[in-house]
Scaffold this active site. Structure first.
Site, PDB file in Angstrom:
ATOM      1  N   ASP A 143      17.108  19.052  -3.970  1.00 50.29           N
ATOM      2  CA  ASP A 143      16.345  19.146  -5.211  1.00 50.29           C
ATOM      3  C   ASP A 143      17.084  19.766  -6.400  1.00 50.29           C
ATOM      4  OD1 ASP A 143      14.034  18.741  -6.765  1.00 50.29           O
ATOM      5  OD2 ASP A 143      13.316  20.752  -6.350  1.00 50.29           O
ATOM      6  N   CYS A 197       1.693  -0.315  -2.689  1.00 50.12           N
ATOM      7  CA  CYS A 197       0.537   0.248  -3.387  1.00 50.12           C
ATOM      8  C   CYS A 197      -0.530  -0.808  -3.697  1.00 50.12           C
ATOM      9  CB  CYS A 197       0.980   0.906  -4.691  1.00 50.12           C
ATOM     10  SG  CYS A 197       1.894   2.448  -4.451  1.00 50.12           S
ATOM     11  N   CYS A 200      -4.235  -0.689  -5.765  1.00 49.98           N
ATOM     12  CA  CYS A 200      -4.800   0.668  -5.786  1.00 49.98           C
ATOM     13  C   CYS A 200      -4.306   1.435  -7.005  1.00 49.98           C
ATOM     14  CB  CYS A 200      -4.397   1.400  -4.516  1.00 49.98           C
ATOM     15  SG  CYS A 200      -4.983   3.113  -4.435  1.00 49.98           S
ATOM     16  N   CYS A 223       1.956  16.201 -17.691  1.00 51.66           N
ATOM     17  CA  CYS A 223       1.784  16.470 -16.266  1.00 51.66           C
ATOM     18  C   CYS A 223       1.528  17.960 -16.034  1.00 51.66           C
ATOM     19  CB  CYS A 223       3.029  16.021 -15.512  1.00 51.66           C
ATOM     20  SG  CYS A 223       3.027  16.428 -13.752  1.00 51.66           S
ATOM     21  N   CYS A 250       0.258  20.843  -9.365  1.00 47.08           N
ATOM     22  CA  CYS A 250      -0.963  20.044  -9.260  1.00 47.08           C
ATOM     23  C   CYS A 250      -0.796  19.059  -8.117  1.00 47.08           C
ATOM     24  CB  CYS A 250      -1.206  19.297 -10.579  1.00 47.08           C
ATOM     25  SG  CYS A 250      -2.680  18.247 -10.594  1.00 47.08           S
ATOM     26  N   CYS A 253      -2.881  13.794  -7.713  1.00 47.17           N
ATOM     27  CA  CYS A 253      -2.437  12.418  -7.479  1.00 47.17           C
ATOM     28  C   CYS A 253      -1.968  12.217  -6.041  1.00 47.17           C
ATOM     29  CB  CYS A 253      -1.367  12.005  -8.485  1.00 47.17           C
ATOM     30  SG  CYS A 253       0.200  12.921  -8.369  1.00 47.17           S
TER      31      CYS A 253
END
Length: 358
Positions: A143, A197, A200, A223, A250, A253
């Site tokens: 990361d 996906c 959706c 975001c 968050c 999603c």
């Protein structure tokens, strides 16, 4: 006696199988291999994202874009990229905390030990095994380096980037971290995963701040993860009310993705949520000074944003709580020595007074 490099030269397919078995034994949930140049379109997509200003204050993305856009440019000697997934699937509803306005909602990934430390230690162990077996050179990344982990992971067959731009997999769900091992070994490649996906749009519709201008496209400036972690200074007043009680990151999603019904179970106890970080009381968090903040979040990913930015987020959550019992807390924050925290505290005070007057 085995000569380093013999195994890799004689049987690359066997080495790849052994590597994946070793990765599983180390605790990784999935392992795949791709070429460093497997995503040639990544550089252009990144350039378009940066040119549109969608990265907000994350200047480091632009500063190192020449490496981030091409894994081959990051380390030209690399011949293969080994991508690994480390699951942290929550045991409880990750959105339950967002329904408790007097508490703070911390993203699931940050409720336990800092994943950078946990995943990197595991990667290094796997890397040492690979070097011992082959004598090859490696570099490990989690990361913090300019690596496009998600496109590379899709190229390595771990999953696909969903409409929320996060990676998800058929056998993983979307609760997992990614790590990478770059190596000079020329290993057999896995087949890339295709998007599944379909029609959706659950993740797009769940976003509290409408941060997705289109499927597969994120405006980081809206975001909540960006606003609560990366954004320095006051948050746009038009977005504050939409933060709710989300004080670090968050999960909305991710949490609503239907593929989570196939999510792999978390295997690393160090990534499990610490009780004190699972919906902590806003009033207690608002009272943290720098020393208290560092003590509470020792070993946590939350620690890197610092006390002031964190308490700024807490102030916004207090303002959104509509809880009159938190008014004295907001008033105290309005007198905080940090200007951004004080402004957030004044905003929260005004919100609570207005709510009380309704």
């Amino acid at each position: 006696m085995k000569t380093p490099g013999t195994t890799a030269a004689a049987a690359p397919e066997a080495l790849a199988r052994a590597l994946k078995a070793r990765a599983e034994a180390e605790g990784f949930s999935a392992c795949g291999i791709c070429a460093p140049d497997a995503v040639p379109e990544a550089a252009d997509r990144l350039s378009a994202f940066l040119a549109a200003g969608l990265h907000g204050q994350m200047a480091w993305m632009a500063e190192r874009s020449h490496w981030r856009g091409s894994a081959a440019a990051l380390w030209p000697a690399a011949r293969s990229v080994v991508m690994l997934a480390e699951t942290y699937t929550p045991e409880v509803d990750p959105l339950e905390a967002t329904r408790r306005p007097d508490r703070g909602a911390i993203s699931v990934y940050a409720r336990g030990r800092d994943y950078h430390d946990v995943v990197k230690a595991r990667l290094k162990r796997l890397g040492r095994w690979l070097v011992g077996e082959t004598g090859a050179e490696i570099k490990v990344f989690v990361d913090t380096a300019p690596v496009m982990e998600k496109p590379l992971a899709q190229a390595a067959g771990l999953g696909w980037q969903g409409k929320h731009t996060n990676l998800l997999g058929r056998g993983l769900g979307n609760w997992f971290f990614l790590g990478a091992i770059f190596t000079t070994l020329d290993l057999p490649r896995d087949a890339a995963e295709a998007s599944r996906c379909g029609s959706c749009r659950a993740c797009l519709d769940a976003c509290p701040t409408a941060a997705f201008p289109a499927p597969y496209r994120l405006d980081a400036r809206r975001c909540i993860s960006y606003l609560t972690i990366e954004h320095d200074g006051p948050v746009d007043p038009d977005l504050r009310a939409r933060l709710g009680n989300r004080i670090y990151g968050c999960d909305d999603c991710l949490a609503v993705c239907p593929w989570n019904k196939f999510a792999a179970e978390a295997r690393e106890v160090k990534l499990a949520a610490r009780p004190e970080l699972d919906a902590p009381r806003l009033a207690e968090l608002a009272a943290l000074d720098d020393a208290g903040f560092r003590a509470l979040f020792s070993g946590s990913a939350v620690k890197r944003i610092g006390r002031n930015r964190f308490v700024r987020n807490v102030a916004y959550a207090i303002g959104n709580s509509r809880d009159p019992a938190l008014l004295p807390v907001a008033e105290r924050l309005a007198r905080d020595p940090d200007a951004t925290v004080a402004e957030a505290g004044a905003w929260a005070t005004a919100r609570l007074r207005a709510a009380a007057a309704d």
